[in-house]
Design an enzyme around this catalytic site. Structure first.
Site, PDB file in Angstrom:
ATOM      1  N   SER A 182       2.757  -6.259  14.213  1.00  0.00           N
ATOM      2  CA  SER A 182       3.643  -5.103  14.230  1.00  0.00           C
ATOM      3  C   SER A 182       4.957  -5.338  14.965  1.00  0.00           C
ATOM      4  O   SER A 182       5.910  -4.608  14.759  1.00  0.00           O
ATOM      5  CB  SER A 182       2.916  -3.918  14.861  1.00  0.00           C
ATOM      6  OG  SER A 182       2.506  -4.242  16.168  1.00  0.00           O
ATOM      7  N   HIS A 210      -1.231  -2.464   9.917  1.00  0.00           N
ATOM      8  CA  HIS A 210       0.126  -2.343   9.364  1.00  0.00           C
ATOM      9  C   HIS A 210       0.238  -2.896   7.948  1.00  0.00           C
ATOM     10  O   HIS A 210       1.332  -2.969   7.392  1.00  0.00           O
ATOM     11  CB  HIS A 210       1.135  -3.054  10.271  1.00  0.00           C
ATOM     12  CG  HIS A 210       1.465  -2.284  11.508  1.00  0.00           C
ATOM     13  ND1 HIS A 210       2.427  -1.302  11.546  1.00  0.00           N
ATOM     14  CD2 HIS A 210       0.940  -2.339  12.754  1.00  0.00           C
ATOM     15  CE1 HIS A 210       2.495  -0.791  12.763  1.00  0.00           C
ATOM     16  NE2 HIS A 210       1.604  -1.403  13.526  1.00  0.00           N
ATOM     17  N   LYS A 241      -1.288   5.101  10.345  1.00  0.00           N
ATOM     18  CA  LYS A 241       0.018   4.514   9.993  1.00  0.00           C
ATOM     19  C   LYS A 241       0.415   4.942   8.580  1.00  0.00           C
ATOM     20  O   LYS A 241       0.747   6.091   8.396  1.00  0.00           O
ATOM     21  CB  LYS A 241      -0.048   3.020  10.231  1.00  0.00           C
ATOM     22  CG  LYS A 241      -0.075   2.805  11.749  1.00  0.00           C
ATOM     23  CD  LYS A 241      -0.330   1.441  12.225  1.00  0.00           C
ATOM     24  CE  LYS A 241      -0.307   1.525  13.766  1.00  0.00           C
ATOM     25  NZ  LYS A 241      -1.109   0.513  14.399  1.00  0.00           N
TER      26      LYS A 241
HETATM   27  C1  PLP Z   1      -1.760   0.557  15.675  1.00  0.00           C
HETATM   28  C2  PLP Z   1      -2.800  -0.479  15.662  1.00  0.00           C
HETATM   29  C3  PLP Z   1      -4.095  -0.180  16.044  1.00  0.00           C
HETATM   30  C4  PLP Z   1      -4.472   1.166  16.589  1.00  0.00           C
HETATM   31  O1  PLP Z   1      -4.609   2.100  15.580  1.00  0.00           O
HETATM   32  P1  PLP Z   1      -4.830   3.630  15.978  1.00  0.00           P
HETATM   33  O2  PLP Z   1      -5.562   4.174  14.809  1.00  0.00           O
HETATM   34  O3  PLP Z   1      -3.501   4.251  16.170  1.00  0.00           O
HETATM   35  O4  PLP Z   1      -5.670   3.631  17.209  1.00  0.00           O
HETATM   36  C5  PLP Z   1      -5.046  -1.167  15.958  1.00  0.00           C
HETATM   37  N1  PLP Z   1      -4.732  -2.411  15.540  1.00  0.00           N
HETATM   38  C6  PLP Z   1      -3.484  -2.740  15.162  1.00  0.00           C
HETATM   39  C7  PLP Z   1      -3.203  -4.114  14.674  1.00  0.00           C
HETATM   40  C8  PLP Z   1      -2.475  -1.783  15.216  1.00  0.00           C
HETATM   41  O5  PLP Z   1      -1.240  -2.105  14.861  1.00  0.00           O
END
Ligand code: PLP
Length: 394
Positions: A182, A210, A241
């Site tokens: 990310s 992502h 996301k």
């Molecule tokens: C954002 C993210 C998470 C966390 O996801 P949430 O559902 O917001 O807790 C986990 N792993 C990665 C790679 C992320 O980018």
């Protein structure tokens, strides 16, 4: 009162001095291409709302309808109070969408990682982990008690080397990587990683937070992008996301899913996501399965923006996806840049240590299908103005 908490004040001052203090802005509008922040209307380049689903009428309606039938809360953990049909429906729908056999949902992507990694490996085991993996993967690895061996970012050769260095020194082995990283917007050669893990009989896990809604056919994710269904043992995902809601998922091999249902601690000891979350997520899958329009527009927007930024002379790093880092180096410069953009009505976050390595601070621009061409042009104008002013471009 004593002095036992004085260290917090000192730490906070030090964060502020080095430009690493997080100031959180308050929104008074839904997530969309534009936001109202502290009464000011700004163009939004901060959220992971890749497809504009966070405020999509179909999702909002589905959440409202589901609350008429099921109320709002799940009551208790699913193993105790029973599971709602709605949660099972979501699990079936997301497994089908990802073209894998089974899935189990969690409260978030973060808890999905905390659940699945310690379920798969323990003290006698080893984890080979990409050096830039997300914090929730790192925490899941630590919680498992397994030995953690890092390999160079997205580098199959390095993975092979560390595997050979540790041969036979463990009971079980897990290879774990982010799908899309990310902070840089790049992704690993997952096909190569799959070959290596197959050769060495290791479990392969990818966290595609992502990549879902972004990569693969119609946003089916990185496993679909590389056509590795059933060769990647387990995928972690999030509904927070591109799906625009909240919740996590572990998908893939049915034996793993069954095991996680028995041994995933956040599944066993924390309640499920709420009714409107689940219903809205199912609606998001409807939207994605109906048409690839939003995913296509996301990529189009990303191509336009990245190309123009490079022409202006900005360094967009290693981006291979709509995540567009604008590399600035110094954390204070990045803060100042973000602050000036904000004054120009563009909301784009500066990221510094510990989110990214020291000396690699940046502005991260999150492109969305919700942005219009006009929005992108406004943003490019603001970047041009501020970039010149702060001597980042000529
Ligand atoms: C954002 C993210 C998470 C966390 O996801 P949430 O559902 O917001 O807790 C986990 N792993 C990665 C790679 C992320 O980018």
């Amino acid at each position: 009162m004593g002095n036992k908490l004085n260290w917090i004040d000192e730490e906070l001052v030090s964060l502020k001095d080095s430009g690493l203090y997080n100031k959180i802005r308050t929104l008074s509008s839904p997530q969309g291409a534009w936001l109202v922040v502290d009464g000011k209307r700004v163009l939004n380049f901060c959220s992971n709302n890749y497809l504009g689903l966070a405020n999509h009428p179909h999702l909002v309606k589905a959440a409202q309808d589901a609350m008429q039938t099921y109320g709002v809360g799940p009551g208790a953990v699913r193993t105790i109070a029973g599971t709602m049909g709605l949660h099972l429906e979501l699990e079936k729908r997301i497994a089908d969408f990802k073209r894998v056999k089974e899935a189990i949902t969690f409260q978030s992507g973060f808890t999905a990682n905390l659940g699945v990694i310690p379920a798969l490996v323990g003290k006698e085991d080893i984890i080979f982990s990409d050096e830039l993996n997300h914090a929730s993967i790192i925490d899941g690895c630590r919680l498992s008690g397994a030995r953690i061996v890092r390999y160079d970012h997205a580098n199959p050769k390095s993975l092979e080397t560390v595997i050979n260095e540790n041969k036979s020194a463990y009971r079980r082995g897990l290879v774990v990587t982010d799908g899309v990283f990310s902070m840089d917007g790049d992704y690993p050669p997952l096909d190569k990683l799959a070959e290596i893990t197959e050769t060495h009989d290791l479990i392969l896990m990818v966290d595609d937070a992502h990549g879902e809604g972004v990569l693969g056919e119609g946003g089916r994710g990185i496993v679909d992008h590389f056509k590795l269904h059933h060769r990647v043992d387990v995928e972690v995902g999030t509904f927070s996301k591109a799906f625009g809601v909240m919740g996590g998922v572990v998908a893939g091999n049915p034996r793993i899913i069954e095991w996680v249902r028995q041994r995933g601690r956040p599944f066993l000891f924390s309640s499920a996501v709420t009714v409107p979350d689940v219903a809205a997520t199912i609606a998001a899958i409807d939207v994605l399965e109906e048409s690839t329009e939003l995913v296509d527009r996301l990529w189009q927007n990303a191509e336009i923006f990245k190309q123009e930024m490079r022409l202006l002379g900005f360094d967009t790093g290693k981006s291979m996806t709509p995540i567009t880092p604008v590399m600035l180096g110094d954390a204070k410069l990045a803060k100042e840049f973000s602050h000036r953009l904000y004054e120009e009505d563009v909301f784009a976050m500066a990221l510094g240590f510990p989110t990214v390595p020291k000396g690699m601070a940046r502005i991260r621009v999150m492109i969305s299908a919700a942005h219009t061409e006009d929005d992108l042009e406004k943003a490019l104008n603001a970047f041009t103005k501020v970039g010149k002013e702060l001597n980042v471009i000529k």
